[in-house]
Design a protein around this motif. Sequence first.
Motif, PDB file in Angstrom:
ATOM      1  N   TYR A 240      -0.576   0.057  -8.520  1.00 30.31           N
ATOM      2  CA  TYR A 240      -1.625   0.857  -8.886  1.00 30.31           C
ATOM      3  C   TYR A 240      -0.827   2.195  -9.176  1.00 30.31           C
TER       4      TYR A 240
ATOM      5  N   CYS B  51       2.980   1.809  -3.261  1.00 27.88           N
ATOM      6  CA  CYS B  51       2.125   2.441  -4.385  1.00 27.88           C
ATOM      7  C   CYS B  51       1.763   3.981  -3.790  1.00 27.88           C
TER       8      CYS B  51
ATOM      9  N   LYS C 149      -3.881  -0.830 -13.053  1.00 28.05           N
ATOM     10  CA  LYS C 149      -3.261  -1.738 -12.086  1.00 28.05           C
ATOM     11  C   LYS C 149      -2.567  -2.598 -12.794  1.00 28.05           C
TER      12      LYS C 149
ATOM     13  N   ASP D 133      -0.648  -6.496 -12.258  1.00 26.56           N
ATOM     14  CA  ASP D 133      -0.382  -7.586 -11.018  1.00 26.56           C
ATOM     15  C   ASP D 133       1.096  -8.311 -11.272  1.00 26.56           C
TER      16      ASP D 133
ATOM     17  N   GLU E  76     -12.177   9.589   0.103  1.00 24.34           N
ATOM     18  CA  GLU E  76     -10.987   8.605  -0.235  1.00 24.34           C
ATOM     19  C   GLU E  76      -9.825   8.573   0.701  1.00 24.34           C
TER      20      GLU E  76
ATOM     21  N   VAL F  38       0.700  -1.221  -0.009  1.00 28.18           N
ATOM     22  CA  VAL F  38      -0.045   0.058  -0.056  1.00 28.18           C
ATOM     23  C   VAL F  38       0.988   1.250  -0.101  1.00 28.18           C
TER      24      VAL F  38
ATOM     25  N   TYR G 138      -3.976   3.255  -4.381  1.00 25.39           N
ATOM     26  CA  TYR G 138      -4.008   1.740  -4.017  1.00 25.39           C
ATOM     27  C   TYR G 138      -5.391   1.590  -3.914  1.00 25.39           C
ATOM     28  N   GLY G 139      -6.140   0.192  -4.777  1.00 28.53           N
ATOM     29  CA  GLY G 139      -7.300  -0.104  -4.676  1.00 28.53           C
ATOM     30  C   GLY G 139      -8.136   0.406  -5.347  1.00 28.53           C
ATOM     31  N   ARG G 140      -7.828   1.610  -6.389  1.00 32.32           N
ATOM     32  CA  ARG G 140      -8.562   2.395  -6.923  1.00 32.32           C
ATOM     33  C   ARG G 140      -8.665   2.258  -8.603  1.00 32.32           C
ATOM     34  N   GLU G 141      -8.366   0.907  -9.091  1.00 36.14           N
ATOM     35  CA  GLU G 141      -8.333   0.957 -10.328  1.00 36.14           C
ATOM     36  C   GLU G 141      -9.399   1.119 -11.017  1.00 36.14           C
TER      37      GLU G 141
END
Length: 274
Positions: free
Chosen positions: A263, A169, A254, A256, A233, A166, A238-241
């Motif tokens: 991200y 990113c 994003k 992998d 927010e 986290v 992070y986690g916001r693709e």
Amino acid sequence: MPEGDTVLQTAERLHKALAGQVLTHADLRVPRLATVDLTGRKVLDVTPRGKHLLTRIEDGLTLHSHLRMDGAWRVYAAGERWRGGPAHQIRAVLGNATHTAVGYRLPVLELLRTRDEEKAVGHLGPDLLGPDWDADTALRNLLADPDRPLGEALLDQRNLAGIGNVYKCELCFMARVTPWLPVGELPAPLAARLVTTAKQLLEANRDRPTRTTTGPTPAFGGPRAAARTRSQERLYVYGRERRSCLRCGTPIRKADEAGRPTYWCPHCQAGPTA
């Protein structure tokens, strides 16, 4: 994988529940420790070191654990039902008259002599939330391999201990560079601010139940996002693709890599991409 602030909070919960108390029940459910009996010994303290947990016990013993991707310690009041997962996932149980600590899915669990703790954690760089923090050493470590991608260098606990995926990113976004930029291409002032901001972010979140990087923390001058948007927010990327970047509105992307998502904003962050 838990970040350094999460591990610190776990250590504090364990310390509060166990330190100064005699173990009335101890069950280590890994083959090499199955016959070890710690009952009757007092827990002295629980100390975090980067992402490692050191539970020190009387007679010069330390129970070393690491959460890695999905391990967890849960603390329950004596007699309370355990709800951290099925019984077959339990790797450790430490109980006293008032509390029970249960370790679930712990990939690392070993019993050391306290004098030998350095064998488990001596390789770590300066701890962002520890008494050994040294920004200059952390910066030198981070820049030691100029060709290494920044994100990879930030995650290497030998450079500085406590950054997880986290913060990797989020820090790269704040620095306006991609995680794939070779660290040697970072201007010296930016590299120094990156280390300073990493420390400030973890300190800001060490006592928060929910991690945030979009609050009033130094962020290289800070993205200019509307107060209403930022309040909704917790994280920048992070986690916001596919959601809009809080700085420019471009959809967040994003990638992998080896089971870890990365991200970034393709507009705000300069440098190579996945």
